[in-house]
Write a protein that holds these residues in place. Structure first.
Motif, short mmCIF file in Angstrom:
data_model
loop_
_atom_site.label_atom_id
_atom_site.label_comp_id
_atom_site.label_asym_id
_atom_site.label_seq_id
_atom_site.Cartn_x
_atom_site.Cartn_y
_atom_site.Cartn_z
N ASP B 23 0.85 -1.19 0.00
CA ASP B 23 0.00 0.00 0.00
C ASP B 23 0.88 1.24 0.00
OD1 ASP B 23 -2.27 1.55 -0.02
OD2 ASP B 23 -3.24 0.44 1.60
N ARG B 24 0.28 2.37 -0.35
CA ARG B 24 1.06 3.61 -0.42
C ARG B 24 1.55 4.02 0.96
NH1 ARG B 24 -3.47 5.17 -3.66
NH2 ARG B 24 -2.93 5.28 -5.87
N THR B 25 0.72 3.80 1.95
CA THR B 25 1.12 4.11 3.33
C THR B 25 0.76 2.91 4.20
OG1 THR B 25 -1.01 5.14 3.74
CG2 THR B 25 0.78 6.59 3.10
N THR B 43 5.59 -0.99 1.69
CA THR B 43 5.13 0.36 1.39
C THR B 43 5.59 0.69 -0.02
OG1 THR B 43 5.46 0.99 3.70
CG2 THR B 43 5.21 2.78 2.11
N ASP B 45 4.20 3.00 -3.82
CA ASP B 45 3.19 3.72 -4.57
C ASP B 45 2.82 2.86 -5.78
OD1 ASP B 45 1.55 5.36 -5.94
OD2 ASP B 45 3.01 6.97 -6.24
#
Lengths: 403, 392
Positions: B23-25, B43, B45
């Motif tokens: 996931d992005r964050t 983590t 993008d």
């Protein structure tokens, strides 16, 4: 500036759960860690927004992921304090031309056979006789008498160590340790108490060294309830161990790092056991911080980031400090109340809930860590006795239940 | 699994022995979400193609996945790309692209399923838009790849079009206004066979923001339902979707069933909960478990099967919140499964422009469609959040 932290320890020990040991801001940190062994303990996204949690049991896979992170995050420094990862981190640094220990600098502190050969080659001979395991067909041919120690060249602390008396036990030990004799060494068994010297090396100089003694030999962790390290008073043995430590580090190479070197106190005098280029475990960092004001873990982290640590060394006093670990299979409840009854002798107490249940597998598998201070050796012995009584009382209900 | 919410993480864990999440964050509470060494988290993008190409190079050996999934809109295309790069079975990139890009979808349907064709023009094609508006009058403008009602607005003929800014026109599609009952259809496909799991009737605000979902659809007759199922399956087949969940939105009138859009993921907005309440199927689980289990296996043990269920979203006129109803009112024949008001007295309420502007929600289970319909209308009448004129 981006720092990659490769972490296997409880995160709050390695770099601080808030990353406070690191000289970079959260956005400049990349954390590669694991869930096992409390590797994510107290982690918060604010402190480490870029995190990868992986299975570190597969070394090749771990290195693959670490290389991917180093490349894609364009890291400029790599922090890695666990013995298992020191060489891998060094390889990564070298491949990316980053500051910090190189493989050539790290290897003599990692390969226990090379370590002893290097020491001998440099003229330091106060060490056990040692042979590569694959060259030993029978213990009758080794150039020493008495018991032998079979250990992994790449093992951690006192784990992966087997004491043998005959060829049958030797074969079983080789089998137990993985079966690949090229990864093992055999050395003469040294009887005696053990000490350790913990140092900070900066710019080729030993800037700080602390001399401490183990209460029990680390290899006996499965047979004792406690382990402890405690400070030795200056003079005599203290000075002798400092001198040995200097010769060992000089022979193995003085690069920017924190070291942990262990010695036997044998009948024939001080004998080298082994060395590592990382902070000692089992609360040694807390002991040294209490006794000398030097934070070994922070120093190691900063040195790997290419930053010289500010060593604010306090003068030694007549007080004996000790870090006492109670093994996690002895009592599994918080002993804050019992420990507090030791009064001013207690510097700190940490209850370490069992994140890895089961048998004690390592010499530092503590469930409780207490740093104490006392007036000299006799005062320290008295504190240990009182501490032992507290643990007896805390474990009594279990003993009754078992009975 | 790309971009998984904690709910989806837990659903995936029911069926998959080992999972890599990306996931992005990182989610707060990450340590509690992962099952020790069985799960891993990265983590990254995933919307950045270059980042995903690099990431693919890591997914070898023990890290090599059997399947790459996402059930969040922004993760669908990256999941398909990664599937393709790794040579894994899954929905092809071009199929996902057709569902993400409404112009590609309309073009594909016109070619492969002419009966489902619907007049449209790219927002950037001035001449085509003007022709469309001259021919059909009121139209709808929406972002080509939009979701959650964001950026959707009516265009009232040529004069309306003149008021649309250049930035709104770019990246938009203009379509003939579809009318009728608006519904969404949850389906699961296996090898090109589509199974309709639920047909959900939608209620929207004047600004096209969704304010309620009801299933079964109170306004549809059995023959309407047949047409909905038929059009949905024809649409999915035409687009090339063969496996996995999908969420298709349609307008149903006496004359025609119009495809609005479709996505290869389950519907959001609590629709998964409505599926569970009325069919017993754990729709979140099914949406990630389809490679290894059937829909029947995704039925939760001892699950309740209410005859009807709904999600109702609270709204209010712009202003300052004066009071809120913290407890659900008594609704005849209806059980209130959950009731959450997200605002408190003193909060500012802005205009209802997208789903994010809604003020809370209630989940209802009912003994009949009629009772459910009455309860929903009662709650939509605006007696939950009360505002007064202010600085909103």
């Amino acid at each position: 500036v981006t720092t990659l932290v490769i972490n296997r320890h409880p995160l709050d020990w390695t770099v601080g759960a808030d990353g406070s040991r690191l000289p970079v801001s959260p956005s400049q940190r990349v954390l590669l860690t694991r869930t096992f062994g409390s590797g994510l303990r107290n982690w918060r996204p604010e402190s480490f927004p870029d995190v990868v949690v992986t299975d570190m049991s597969n070394a090749d896979q771990l290195e693959h992921v670490a290389r991917w992170l180093a490349r894609t995050r364009e890291v400029t420094s790599i922090v890695s304090l666990h013995e298992k990862d020191l060489l891998m981190a060094a390889r990564l640094r070298e491949s990316r031309d980053l500051p910090g220990p190189t493989p050539a600098q790290t290897l003599p502190y990692r390969d226990k056979l090379l370590m002893k050969r290097r020491l001998l080659a440099q003229g330091y001979d106060s060490l056990p006789l040692v042979l590569p395991a694959q060259t030993v067909g029978s213990l009758s041919s080794v150039p020493w008498t008495g018991r032998s120690v079979v250990k992994s060249r790449w093992g951690l602390g006192a784990s992966e160590v087997v004491v043998v008396e005959d060829d049958e036990e030797l074969a079983a030990a080789v089998d137990y340790l993985g079966g690949d004799a090229t990864r093992l060494q055999i050395e003469e068994f040294i009887d005696g108490a053990m000490c350790h010297v913990d140092s900070v090396v900066v710019d080729g100089e030993i800037r700080f060294a602390a001399v401490n003694r183990y209460l029990n030999p680390p290899g006996e962790f499965s047979r004792v309830r406690f382990q402890a390290s405690y400070t030795l008073p200056p003079g005599g043995l203290y000075d002798e161990l400092l001198a040995h430590n200097r010769r060992v580090l000089t022979a193995l190479g003085l690069h920017d790092c924190v070291t942990h070197v262990e010695f036997f106190l044998a009948d024939r005098g001080v004998v080298f056991c082994e060395a590592a280029a990382r902070p000692g475990g089992g609360g040694i960092d807390k002991l040294v911080l209490s006794a000398h004001g030097v934070d070994l873990v922070t120093a190691a982290v900063l040195l790997q980031c290419g930053v010289a640590p500010d060593l604010d060394i306090t003068s030694p006093d007549a007080v004996t400090y000790g870090a006492v670990g109670i093994y996690r299979n002895v009592v599994d409840t918080d002993l804050t109340t019992e420990i507090a009854q030791l009064g001013s002798a207690v510097v700190s107490y940490e209850y370490i809930p069992q994140s890895m249940p089961g048998e004690v597998r390592h010499t530092t598998d503590f469930g409780h860590l207490i740093v104490v201070r006392a007036a000299g050796q006799s005062g320290f012995d008295d504190v240990l006795t009182r501490l032992s009584e507290k643990v007896d009382r805390a474990t009594a209900p279990y003993a009754e239940e078992v009975a | 699994v790309l971009g998984a919410s904690p709910n989806i993480v837990r659903a995936a864990q029911v069926v998959a022995p080992r999972i890599l999440f990306a996931d992005r964050t990182p989610p707060r509470g990450l340590a509690g979400l992962l099952r020790g060494e069985r799960d891993q988290f990265f983590t990254l993008d995933y919307s950045d193609e270059r980042v995903m190409e690099e990431f693919a190079s890591v997914l070898i050996g023990d890290l090599s996945p059997d399947v790459v999934l996402s059930v969040t809109e922004s993760g669908l295309l990256p999941a398909a790309r990664l599937t393709s790069v790794l040579g894994l079975p899954g929905t092809p990139v071009e199929v996902v692209r057709r569902t993400r890009d409404k112009i590609a979808m309309r073009t594909c349907l016109a070619e492969r399923a002419p009966a489902l064709a619907w007049p449209f023009a790219p927002g950037s094609d001035e001449a085509a838009v003007l022709t469309l508006l001259e021919r059909h009058g009121t139209c709808i403008l929406k972002p080509v790849d939009g979701t959650a009602s964001r950026g959707v607005r009516r265009v009232e003929g040529l004069s309306g079009w003149a008021r649309i800014s250049a930035s709104e026109r770019a990246g938009a599609i203009v379509e003939k206004l579809a009318t009728g009952v608006e519904v969404s259809v949850e389906t699961m496909s296996h090898g090109g066979r589509h199974t309709v799991v639920a047909v959900v009737e939608k209620r929207t605000s004047p600004g096209c923001v969704e304010v309620a979902h009801l299933t079964p659809a109170p306004s549809l007759s059995p023959s309407d339902l047949d047409r909905v199922v038929s059009v949905t399956c024809e649409c999915l087949t035409a687009l090339g979707l063969k496996d996995g969940p999908s969420h298709t939105e349609l307008f149903v009138s006496d004359l025609e069933v119009t495809v609005v859009e479709t996505h290869n993921r389950p519907g959001g907005d609590g629709i998964a909960d409505l599926v569970r309440l009325t069919t017993g199927i754990d729709w979140r689980r099914a949406s990630v478990a389809w490679p290894c289990e059937t829909l029947e296996e995704a039925v939760a043990a001892g699950a309740e099967r209410a005859p009807a269920a709904a999600m109702v979203f609270f709204t209010a006129a712009p202003g300052i919140v004066r009071s809120v109803r913290l407890d659900a009112p008594k609704l005849t024949g209806v059980r209130v499964v959950s009731w959450n008001v997200d605002v408190a007295p003193g909060d500012r309420v802005g205009p209802l422009l997208s789903s994010a502007d809604r003020l809370g929600a209630a989940q209802l289970a009912a003994g009949s469609v009629e009772d459910l319909d009455r309860a929903v209308e009662s709650l939509l009448a605006g007696n939950v959040v009360f505002t007064e004129d202010g600085l909103a």
